[in-house]
Design a protein around this motif. Structure first.
Motif, PDB file in Angstrom:
ATOM      1  N   GLY A 103      -6.357  29.202  29.022  1.00  0.00           N
ATOM      2  CA  GLY A 103      -7.484  29.684  29.814  1.00  0.00           C
ATOM      3  C   GLY A 103      -8.737  29.971  29.036  1.00  0.00           C
ATOM      4  N   CYS A 104      -8.643  30.033  27.704  1.00  0.00           N
ATOM      5  CA  CYS A 104      -9.836  30.338  26.928  1.00  0.00           C
ATOM      6  C   CYS A 104      -9.713  29.785  25.517  1.00  0.00           C
ATOM      7  N   LEU A 105     -10.851  29.696  24.852  1.00  0.00           N
ATOM      8  CA  LEU A 105     -10.922  29.286  23.450  1.00  0.00           C
ATOM      9  C   LEU A 105     -11.754  30.303  22.686  1.00  0.00           C
ATOM     10  N   PRO A 106     -11.141  31.072  21.795  1.00  0.00           N
ATOM     11  CA  PRO A 106     -11.968  31.866  20.880  1.00  0.00           C
ATOM     12  C   PRO A 106     -12.794  30.914  20.023  1.00  0.00           C
ATOM     13  N   VAL A 107     -14.042  31.271  19.791  1.00  0.00           N
ATOM     14  CA  VAL A 107     -14.932  30.430  18.995  1.00  0.00           C
ATOM     15  C   VAL A 107     -15.077  31.074  17.622  1.00  0.00           C
ATOM     16  N   VAL A 108     -14.679  30.333  16.590  1.00  0.00           N
ATOM     17  CA  VAL A 108     -14.674  30.906  15.246  1.00  0.00           C
ATOM     18  C   VAL A 108     -15.486  30.053  14.292  1.00  0.00           C
ATOM     19  N   HIS A 109     -16.090  30.718  13.336  1.00  0.00           N
ATOM     20  CA  HIS A 109     -16.781  30.058  12.237  1.00  0.00           C
ATOM     21  C   HIS A 109     -16.110  30.562  10.973  1.00  0.00           C
ATOM     22  N   GLY A 110     -15.341  29.694  10.329  1.00  0.00           N
ATOM     23  CA  GLY A 110     -14.452  30.186   9.277  1.00  0.00           C
ATOM     24  C   GLY A 110     -13.307  30.911   9.960  1.00  0.00           C
ATOM     25  N   GLU A 111     -13.071  32.143   9.573  1.00  0.00           N
ATOM     26  CA  GLU A 111     -12.046  32.952  10.233  1.00  0.00           C
ATOM     27  C   GLU A 111     -12.667  34.025  11.124  1.00  0.00           C
ATOM     28  N   ARG A 112     -13.982  34.057  11.187  1.00  0.00           N
ATOM     29  CA  ARG A 112     -14.662  35.119  11.915  1.00  0.00           C
ATOM     30  C   ARG A 112     -14.957  34.696  13.356  1.00  0.00           C
ATOM     31  N   LEU A 113     -14.672  35.624  14.261  1.00  0.00           N
ATOM     32  CA  LEU A 113     -14.891  35.382  15.683  1.00  0.00           C
ATOM     33  C   LEU A 113     -16.384  35.489  15.989  1.00  0.00           C
ATOM     34  N   THR A 114     -16.935  34.442  16.600  1.00  0.00           N
ATOM     35  CA  THR A 114     -18.365  34.441  16.933  1.00  0.00           C
ATOM     36  C   THR A 114     -18.623  34.356  18.437  1.00  0.00           C
ATOM     37  N   GLY A 115     -17.582  34.085  19.230  1.00  0.00           N
ATOM     38  CA  GLY A 115     -17.772  33.985  20.670  1.00  0.00           C
ATOM     39  C   GLY A 115     -16.466  33.642  21.357  1.00  0.00           C
ATOM     40  N   ILE A 116     -16.537  33.457  22.666  1.00  0.00           N
ATOM     41  CA  ILE A 116     -15.364  33.058  23.431  1.00  0.00           C
ATOM     42  C   ILE A 116     -15.825  32.165  24.577  1.00  0.00           C
ATOM     43  N   LEU A 117     -14.995  31.187  24.892  1.00  0.00           N
ATOM     44  CA  LEU A 117     -15.297  30.212  25.935  1.00  0.00           C
ATOM     45  C   LEU A 117     -14.108  30.150  26.876  1.00  0.00           C
ATOM     46  N   THR A 118     -14.334  30.338  28.170  1.00  0.00           N
ATOM     47  CA  THR A 118     -13.251  30.307  29.142  1.00  0.00           C
ATOM     48  C   THR A 118     -13.246  28.985  29.906  1.00  0.00           C
ATOM     49  N   ARG A 119     -12.146  28.732  30.574  1.00  0.00           N
ATOM     50  CA  ARG A 119     -12.040  27.517  31.387  1.00  0.00           C
ATOM     51  C   ARG A 119     -13.114  27.513  32.472  1.00  0.00           C
ATOM     52  N   LYS A 120     -13.397  28.668  33.046  1.00  0.00           N
ATOM     53  CA  LYS A 120     -14.424  28.765  34.082  1.00  0.00           C
ATOM     54  C   LYS A 120     -15.791  28.367  33.523  1.00  0.00           C
ATOM     55  N   ASP A 121     -16.097  28.793  32.293  1.00  0.00           N
ATOM     56  CA  ASP A 121     -17.374  28.425  31.669  1.00  0.00           C
ATOM     57  C   ASP A 121     -17.492  26.913  31.539  1.00  0.00           C
ATOM     58  N   VAL A 122     -16.404  26.263  31.113  1.00  0.00           N
ATOM     59  CA  VAL A 122     -16.428  24.812  30.908  1.00  0.00           C
ATOM     60  C   VAL A 122     -16.551  24.090  32.247  1.00  0.00           C
ATOM     61  N   PHE A 123     -15.823  24.537  33.276  1.00  0.00           N
ATOM     62  CA  PHE A 123     -15.929  23.915  34.594  1.00  0.00           C
ATOM     63  C   PHE A 123     -17.362  24.001  35.116  1.00  0.00           C
ATOM     64  N   LYS A 124     -17.969  25.166  34.966  1.00  0.00           N
ATOM     65  CA  LYS A 124     -19.345  25.354  35.439  1.00  0.00           C
ATOM     66  C   LYS A 124     -20.288  24.392  34.726  1.00  0.00           C
ATOM     67  N   THR A 125     -20.104  24.243  33.414  1.00  0.00           N
ATOM     68  CA  THR A 125     -20.970  23.352  32.642  1.00  0.00           C
ATOM     69  C   THR A 125     -20.761  21.901  33.044  1.00  0.00           C
ATOM     70  N   LEU A 126     -19.507  21.488  33.244  1.00  0.00           N
ATOM     71  CA  LEU A 126     -19.237  20.111  33.643  1.00  0.00           C
ATOM     72  C   LEU A 126     -19.817  19.804  35.023  1.00  0.00           C
ATOM     73  N   ILE A 127     -19.757  20.770  35.930  1.00  0.00           N
ATOM     74  CA  ILE A 127     -20.360  20.593  37.251  1.00  0.00           C
ATOM     75  C   ILE A 127     -21.862  20.364  37.114  1.00  0.00           C
ATOM     76  N   GLU A 128     -22.488  21.130  36.231  1.00  0.00           N
ATOM     77  CA  GLU A 128     -23.922  20.952  35.999  1.00  0.00           C
ATOM     78  C   GLU A 128     -24.206  19.607  35.341  1.00  0.00           C
ATOM     79  N   MET A 129     -23.335  19.185  34.407  1.00  0.00           N
ATOM     80  CA  MET A 129     -23.533  17.904  33.746  1.00  0.00           C
ATOM     81  C   MET A 129     -23.415  16.748  34.740  1.00  0.00           C
ATOM     82  N   PHE A 130     -22.514  16.874  35.736  1.00  0.00           N
ATOM     83  CA  PHE A 130     -22.355  15.844  36.744  1.00  0.00           C
ATOM     84  C   PHE A 130     -23.454  15.906  37.806  1.00  0.00           C
ATOM     85  N   GLY A 131     -24.188  17.005  37.840  1.00  0.00           N
ATOM     86  CA  GLY A 131     -25.291  17.116  38.778  1.00  0.00           C
ATOM     87  C   GLY A 131     -24.904  17.461  40.196  1.00  0.00           C
TER      88      GLY A 131
END
Length: 220
Positions: A103-131
């Motif tokens: 359901g989610c992907l922690p976003v890391v740079h090296g070993e440090r956590l810099t953000g988080i991305l959820t499945r809902k975030d990706v679906f929303k972005t793909l919907i926008e990409m498809f227009g």
């Protein structure tokens, strides 16, 4: 589009020593389902609301609920974590979410956590990409897989004052074919579709009226 453009930069986390009771409280307070576990800024695990519930059910079989809730998060967290990098493309993040059924992907740079991305975030972005979030019409055209064919079909739309919001390219029904999927804005597309057929391409959607003529074979 990159992961860093859509990820949540403010991430609610817990430490390994925190109790399961306190982790429940953090998740409930912020109405979130995924809690990265960090130690000194380094990602060491992740826990979900489902993980907490399942772990608690197993624990209370052997001890009182109050004692089970006092166990540290480190006993129930997942240590093998699928992560993304801030500079990963969004479609790669979507592939990871789908492939690992998470359901989610922690976003890391090296070993440090810099953000988080959820499945809902990706679906929303793909919907926008498809227009599909904008008023537009869906058009599918099958063409020969050759250099310049996308520009050729796009030029026909342009000649008919049809605005193209988005375009995606997929493999066609047969080898050597491509399917072009457009989201376009137009009051009447019949003229453009007729010219696309006349150019030797095949309109798959929308259905053409009988007087539009039979779609021709794609030019090689």
């Amino acid at each position: 589009m990159l992961v860093e453009e859509i990820m949540h930069r403010i991430v609610h986390t817990v430490e390994p020593e925190l109790s399961i009771r306190e982790a429940f409280q953090v998740a409930r307070q912020h109405r979130i389902r995924h809690l990265p576990v960090v130690k000194e800024g380094r990602l060491v695990g992740i826990i979900t609301d489902r993980d907490l519930g399942h772990a608690l059910l197993h624990m209370v079989d052997d001890e009182p609920a109050a004692e089970a809730l006092a166990h540290p998060v480190s006993e129930v967290m997942r240590r093998e974590i699928i992560t993304a990098h801030p500079l990963d493309f969004v479609e790669e993040a979507a592939r990871l979410l789908y492939q690992h059924n998470i359901g989610c992907l922690p976003v890391v740079h090296g070993e440090r956590l810099t953000g988080i991305l959820t499945r809902k975030d990706v679906f929303k972005t793909l919907i926008e990409m498809f227009g599909v979030h904008q008023p537009s019409q869906h058009v599918e055209v099958e063409v020969a897989d050759k250099i310049g064919v996308l520009a050729e079909v796009s030029r026909i739309f342009s000649q008919h004052k049809t605005n193209i919001h988005r375009v995606m390219v997929y493999p066609g029904r047969q080898p050597g074919r491509l399917k072009l999927v457009f989201r376009v804005q137009a009051i009447n597309m019949l003229g453009a579709l007729r010219d696309i057929v006349s150019a030797g391409h095949r309109v798959l959607w929308p259905p053409l009226p009988p007087d539009a003529g039979k779609p021709g074979e794609c030019h090689e």
